[in-house]
Each structure stands twice: as C-alpha cells, then as structure tokens.
Design a protein around this motif. Structure first.
Motif, PDB file in Angstrom:
ATOM      1  N   ALA A  70      14.807   5.586  -3.253  1.00 27.63           N
ATOM      2  CA  ALA A  70      13.889   5.862  -2.866  1.00 27.63           C
ATOM      3  C   ALA A  70      14.243   5.427  -1.236  1.00 27.63           C
ATOM      4  CB  ALA A  70      12.469   4.825  -3.545  1.00 27.63           C
ATOM      5  N   HIS A  71      14.668   4.251  -1.000  1.00 25.03           N
ATOM      6  CA  HIS A  71      14.248   4.106   0.463  1.00 25.03           C
ATOM      7  C   HIS A  71      15.265   5.506   1.086  1.00 25.03           C
ATOM      8  CE1 HIS A  71      13.873   1.746   4.628  1.00 25.03           C
ATOM      9  NE2 HIS A  71      15.828   1.771   3.937  1.00 25.03           N
ATOM     10  N   GLU A  72      16.648   5.033   0.530  1.00 28.33           N
ATOM     11  CA  GLU A  72      17.160   6.448   1.402  1.00 28.33           C
ATOM     12  C   GLU A  72      16.229   7.498   1.014  1.00 28.33           C
ATOM     13  OE1 GLU A  72      20.461   6.565  -1.529  1.00 28.33           O
ATOM     14  OE2 GLU A  72      21.782   4.312  -0.807  1.00 28.33           O
ATOM     15  N   ARG A  73      15.984   8.736  -0.155  1.00 24.55           N
ATOM     16  CA  ARG A  73      15.272   9.549   0.094  1.00 24.55           C
ATOM     17  C   ARG A  73      14.577   9.546   1.394  1.00 24.55           C
ATOM     18  NH1 ARG A  73      16.442  12.794  -3.789  1.00 24.55           N
ATOM     19  NH2 ARG A  73      14.930  14.386  -2.743  1.00 24.55           N
ATOM     20  N   PHE A  74      13.599   8.307   1.978  1.00 22.47           N
ATOM     21  CA  PHE A  74      12.480   7.864   3.086  1.00 22.47           C
ATOM     22  C   PHE A  74      13.588   8.252   3.968  1.00 22.47           C
ATOM     23  CE2 PHE A  74       9.175   6.533   1.031  1.00 22.47           C
ATOM     24  CZ  PHE A  74       8.273   7.096   0.507  1.00 22.47           C
ATOM     25  N   GLU A  75      14.714   7.770   4.429  1.00 23.36           N
ATOM     26  CA  GLU A  75      15.902   7.291   5.515  1.00 23.36           C
ATOM     27  C   GLU A  75      16.309   8.700   6.147  1.00 23.36           C
ATOM     28  OE1 GLU A  75      15.957   4.740   7.979  1.00 23.36           O
ATOM     29  OE2 GLU A  75      14.043   4.319   6.321  1.00 23.36           O
ATOM     30  N   GLN A  76      16.465   9.371   4.915  1.00 23.71           N
ATOM     31  CA  GLN A  76      17.797  10.742   4.823  1.00 23.71           C
ATOM     32  C   GLN A  76      16.268  11.868   5.280  1.00 23.71           C
ATOM     33  OE1 GLN A  76      19.902  11.541   1.514  1.00 23.71           O
ATOM     34  NE2 GLN A  76      20.909   9.284   2.340  1.00 23.71           N
ATOM     35  N   GLU A  77      15.423  11.351   4.772  1.00 20.08           N
ATOM     36  CA  GLU A  77      14.339  12.723   5.123  1.00 20.08           C
ATOM     37  C   GLU A  77      14.078  13.768   4.081  1.00 20.08           C
ATOM     38  OE1 GLU A  77      11.877  12.471   7.664  1.00 20.08           O
ATOM     39  OE2 GLU A  77      12.732  10.427   8.622  1.00 20.08           O
ATOM     40  N   HIS A  78      14.622  13.371   3.050  1.00 19.45           N
ATOM     41  CA  HIS A  78      14.447  14.230   1.596  1.00 19.45           C
ATOM     42  C   HIS A  78      12.683  14.403   1.171  1.00 19.45           C
ATOM     43  CE1 HIS A  78      19.117  14.132   1.272  1.00 19.45           C
ATOM     44  NE2 HIS A  78      19.105  14.736   2.395  1.00 19.45           N
ATOM     45  N   PRO A  79      12.140  14.775   0.394  1.00 18.76           N
ATOM     46  CA  PRO A  79      11.252  14.883  -0.119  1.00 18.76           C
ATOM     47  C   PRO A  79      11.682  13.835  -1.434  1.00 18.76           C
ATOM     48  CG  PRO A  79      12.014  17.232  -0.406  1.00 18.76           C
ATOM     49  CD  PRO A  79      12.666  16.311   0.470  1.00 18.76           C
TER      50      PRO A  79
ATOM     51  N   ASP B 127       2.197   0.883  -9.040  1.00 16.46           N
ATOM     52  CA  ASP B 127       2.470   1.850  -9.254  1.00 16.46           C
ATOM     53  C   ASP B 127       3.553   2.295  -7.623  1.00 16.46           C
ATOM     54  OD1 ASP B 127       1.710   2.919 -11.468  1.00 16.46           O
ATOM     55  OD2 ASP B 127      -0.297   3.886 -10.608  1.00 16.46           O
ATOM     56  N   THR B 128       4.488   1.608  -7.266  1.00 16.56           N
ATOM     57  CA  THR B 128       5.280   1.592  -6.620  1.00 16.56           C
ATOM     58  C   THR B 128       6.351   2.442  -5.985  1.00 16.56           C
ATOM     59  OG1 THR B 128       6.858  -0.459  -6.129  1.00 16.56           O
ATOM     60  CG2 THR B 128       4.432  -0.857  -5.055  1.00 16.56           C
TER      61      THR B 128
ATOM     62  N   PRO C 279       0.787  -1.297   0.214  1.00 10.63           N
ATOM     63  CA  PRO C 279      -0.340   0.049  -0.121  1.00 10.63           C
ATOM     64  C   PRO C 279       0.842   1.244   0.399  1.00 10.63           C
ATOM     65  CG  PRO C 279       0.252  -0.396   2.254  1.00 10.63           C
ATOM     66  CD  PRO C 279       0.479  -1.816   1.402  1.00 10.63           C
ATOM     67  N   GLY C 280       0.055   2.014  -0.254  1.00 10.25           N
ATOM     68  CA  GLY C 280       0.831   3.611  -0.255  1.00 10.25           C
ATOM     69  C   GLY C 280       0.094   4.369  -1.464  1.00 10.25           C
ATOM     70  N   HIS C 281       0.655   4.075  -2.848  1.00 10.85           N
ATOM     71  CA  HIS C 281       0.055   4.900  -3.777  1.00 10.85           C
ATOM     72  C   HIS C 281      -1.450   4.362  -3.704  1.00 10.85           C
ATOM     73  CE1 HIS C 281      -0.406   6.109  -7.998  1.00 10.85           C
ATOM     74  NE2 HIS C 281      -1.100   4.528  -7.716  1.00 10.85           N
ATOM     75  N   SER C 282      -2.309   3.533  -3.426  1.00 12.73           N
ATOM     76  CA  SER C 282      -3.526   3.094  -2.827  1.00 12.73           C
ATOM     77  C   SER C 282      -3.384   2.079  -2.150  1.00 12.73           C
ATOM     78  CB  SER C 282      -4.174   2.758  -4.069  1.00 12.73           C
ATOM     79  OG  SER C 282      -3.221   1.458  -4.791  1.00 12.73           O
ATOM     80  N   HIS C 283      -4.325   2.078  -1.468  1.00 15.27           N
ATOM     81  CA  HIS C 283      -4.429   1.349  -0.005  1.00 15.27           C
ATOM     82  C   HIS C 283      -4.807  -0.763   0.218  1.00 15.27           C
ATOM     83  CE1 HIS C 283      -8.794   0.339  -0.651  1.00 15.27           C
ATOM     84  NE2 HIS C 283      -8.758   1.921  -0.791  1.00 15.27           N
ATOM     85  N   ASP C 284      -4.676  -0.102  -1.726  1.00 13.50           N
ATOM     86  CA  ASP C 284      -4.986  -2.317  -2.136  1.00 13.50           C
ATOM     87  C   ASP C 284      -4.589  -2.303  -3.116  1.00 13.50           C
ATOM     88  OD1 ASP C 284      -5.924   0.284  -4.285  1.00 13.50           O
ATOM     89  OD2 ASP C 284      -7.199  -1.845  -4.700  1.00 13.50           O
ATOM     90  N   MET C 285      -2.916  -2.025  -3.448  1.00 16.59           N
ATOM     91  CA  MET C 285      -2.376  -3.027  -4.289  1.00 16.59           C
ATOM     92  C   MET C 285      -1.268  -3.521  -4.190  1.00 16.59           C
ATOM     93  SD  MET C 285      -0.054   0.014  -6.846  1.00 16.59           S
ATOM     94  CE  MET C 285       1.211   0.594  -5.320  1.00 16.59           C
ATOM     95  N   ILE C 286      -0.843  -4.408  -4.822  1.00 18.86           N
ATOM     96  CA  ILE C 286       0.147  -5.883  -4.686  1.00 18.86           C
ATOM     97  C   ILE C 286       1.223  -5.382  -5.411  1.00 18.86           C
ATOM     98  CG2 ILE C 286      -1.498  -7.156  -3.558  1.00 18.86           C
ATOM     99  CD1 ILE C 286      -1.790  -8.407  -6.685  1.00 18.86           C
ATOM    100  N   ALA C 287       2.348  -6.499  -5.222  1.00 18.49           N
ATOM    101  CA  ALA C 287       3.186  -6.136  -6.139  1.00 18.49           C
ATOM    102  C   ALA C 287       2.947  -7.669  -7.286  1.00 18.49           C
ATOM    103  CB  ALA C 287       4.650  -5.486  -6.054  1.00 18.49           C
ATOM    104  N   LEU C 288       4.006  -8.283  -7.288  1.00 17.30           N
ATOM    105  CA  LEU C 288       4.562  -9.611  -7.991  1.00 17.30           C
ATOM    106  C   LEU C 288       5.929 -10.093  -8.317  1.00 17.30           C
ATOM    107  CD1 LEU C 288       1.904 -10.051 -10.208  1.00 17.30           C
ATOM    108  CD2 LEU C 288       1.313 -10.548  -7.905  1.00 17.30           C
ATOM    109  N   PHE C 289       6.459 -10.657  -7.383  1.00 12.13           N
ATOM    110  CA  PHE C 289       8.016 -11.059  -7.322  1.00 12.13           C
ATOM    111  C   PHE C 289       8.370 -12.469  -7.360  1.00 12.13           C
ATOM    112  CE2 PHE C 289      12.477 -11.385  -4.479  1.00 12.13           C
ATOM    113  CZ  PHE C 289      13.152 -10.480  -5.624  1.00 12.13           C
TER     114      PHE C 289
ATOM    115  N   ILE D 136       8.439   0.794   0.722  1.00 16.16           N
ATOM    116  CA  ILE D 136       9.803   0.738   0.351  1.00 16.16           C
ATOM    117  C   ILE D 136      10.244   0.432   0.893  1.00 16.16           C
ATOM    118  CG2 ILE D 136      11.204   2.760  -0.950  1.00 16.16           C
ATOM    119  CD1 ILE D 136       8.832   2.335  -2.750  1.00 16.16           C
ATOM    120  N   ALA D 137      10.643   0.344   1.841  1.00 13.72           N
ATOM    121  CA  ALA D 137      11.609  -0.071   2.743  1.00 13.72           C
ATOM    122  C   ALA D 137      11.497  -1.630   3.153  1.00 13.72           C
ATOM    123  CB  ALA D 137      11.374   0.210   4.505  1.00 13.72           C
ATOM    124  N   LYS D 138       9.969  -2.379   2.720  1.00 13.14           N
ATOM    125  CA  LYS D 138       9.214  -3.709   2.547  1.00 13.14           C
ATOM    126  C   LYS D 138      10.616  -4.281   1.475  1.00 13.14           C
ATOM    127  CE  LYS D 138       6.181  -6.905   1.889  1.00 13.14           C
ATOM    128  NZ  LYS D 138       3.973  -6.451   2.094  1.00 13.14           N
TER     129      LYS D 138
END
Length: 244
Positions: free
Chosen positions: A230-239, A175-176, A154-164, A200-202
């Motif tokens: 993307a993860h680094e921007r979150f961790e460093q509190e960058h927009p 759309d992650t 979830p994030g972009h939408s509350h219902d989203m899944i990805a496949l790995f 993104i952390a996941k």
C-alpha cells in the motif's frame, strides 16, 4: 474461530469470515487471564451469532469484560450497546469515536447516506452507547502477553485507531490496510485520501508480522507485506486498490 493461541475471530460479515451478520466487520477476541477483550462489535445485527461463536470456541460470554471500538462506522460500533447491556463490559474508544457513538448522530455516522446507498437495510437503527474510557495516541491496553499500543490512523474515517503489540509484531489494523495492500476507499464526508496516505506511511515504519484487519482474512505471517504494498503504491503515485 481460533487464529492464534490467544486471538479468535468471533464475528465477520460478507467482506470477512461470514460468521455473523453480513453487515458486520471482523470481530476479534483476545483471551487472557484478565478476561476477554473484544476488538470491535459488529453492526448489532449479528449479536447473538457473536455470543454463540464465543461459546463454540470455549469462551463463556460472561468472561468478556472489555471492548475497543476502532471507529464509529456502524459495521464496527453498532453492536456496542447490545453487548454492553448483555455483558456489562467496559467500552473504550477515541474521543472522536466516543462523541459519535454516544450521540448516535446518524449524519456523523454516515448512516443516512449508507441506507440510501443500500449498504444497510432501511430499517437499520444505530443504538447509541456510553463509552467508559477515552483512548489517546500511545495509550497501552494490557491483556496477558499483549501490550496493545493505541495508534491514531485517520483516512478511512477521521476518528479511527489501530492497536499494535510490539513484542509479537501484531497489528489490529481496523480499516486501514488489508491483504494485498488494499485499502477501504469510500465516498463519505469523514474519508480523506491525504490522511490515508499519511496513515499508511506511519504504519510502514512498524515491523508487522501478524495483521488482523477489519475485513477479509487475517495474515498470520508477513503481514507487513500488505502495508509495504500500500505504501509503495502511494509513493509511486499509483491509484490505490480498494476492497470495496
């Protein structure tokens, strides 16, 4: 358009490959001995173009027997009903996505707002579609050499899944996350930056080589760099950076 030995992109709009309607997400096809699996369906406005793209790639549409919807937004799920009616394919989605797609509820889809904002034409209508299989976290979809593991993202939408797929380190990211570590940040009720950060952390814990996102170009190598950025921007509190 063939991307790898078994993966094709057969649809995409103005934010992607430009293969079908401008309103479509990237539509991927996985070809295997068991038939062809589509990942997402586009908006429904590029349905004929998607079928023609399959034919251009040497894939007869009647071999398409399954569809995974990553989430209910119209650019990903609006084409499900038309493709199901034409091809008789099995539609798979998360429980939350299924509830929205089956009801066709425009408020839950965010479609009323999207039309007001000019994202979709005023005359655009979402066609509700029955879902045949509910996907849950950890479920496996097997197609040839692919064993696609369902991830709730979830994030972009509350219902989203990805496949790995672990063996090939392939992520169908919906759309992650996109090339350059960009996100899809939108002003809708089902968007959550807090959930996006957790997603993104996941994803950063995965070893990703190939990244097939819902928009933009696929990354056939070093796809994990996009997740890391993307993860680094979150961790460093960058927009965060956004594709929209």
């Amino acid at each position: 358009m063939k991307l790898t030995e078994r993966v094709y992109v057969v649809g995409g709009g103005s934010l992607g490959y430009g293969l079908s309607s401008p309103y479509d997400c990237n539509v991927y096809a996985i070809d295997s001995e068991e038939g062809v699996l589509l990942i997402d369906a586009g908006s429904g406005l590029g349905e004929d173009a998607i079928l023609n793209r399959l034919r251009d790639d040497g894939i007869m549409p009647e071999r398409v027997n399954a569809l995974v919807l990553t989430h209910a937004h119209s650019d990903h799920a609006g084409g499900a009903r038309g493709l199901k009616d034409q091809l008789g394919l099995l539609v798979m989605a998360s429980k939350r996505t299924a509830a929205i797609v089956e009801s066709g509820d425009e408020a839950q889809l965010g479609l009323e707002q999207a039309r007001r904002d000019g994202i979709y034409p005023e005359q655009y209508q979402f066609k509700s579609c029955p879902v045949d299989r509910i996907l849950r976290e950890g479920d496996i979809i097997s197609r040839g050499a692919f064993r696609l593991r369902v991830l709730y993202v979830p994030g972009h939408s509350h219902d989203m899944i990805a496949l790995f797929d672990d063996s090939s380190q392939t992520l169908f990211a919906a759309d992650t996350v996109f090339s350059g570590g960009k996100l899809a940040i939108i002003d809708t009720e089902d968007f959550s930056m807090k959930d996006y950060r957790s997603t993104i952390a996941k994803l950063s814990s995965l070893k990703v080589e190939r990244l097939f996102a819902g928009h933009g170009e696929a990354l056939l190598e070093r796809g994990g760099d996009a997740v890391r950025l993307a993860h680094e921007r979150f961790e460093q509190e960058h927009p965060p950076l956004s594709i929209v």
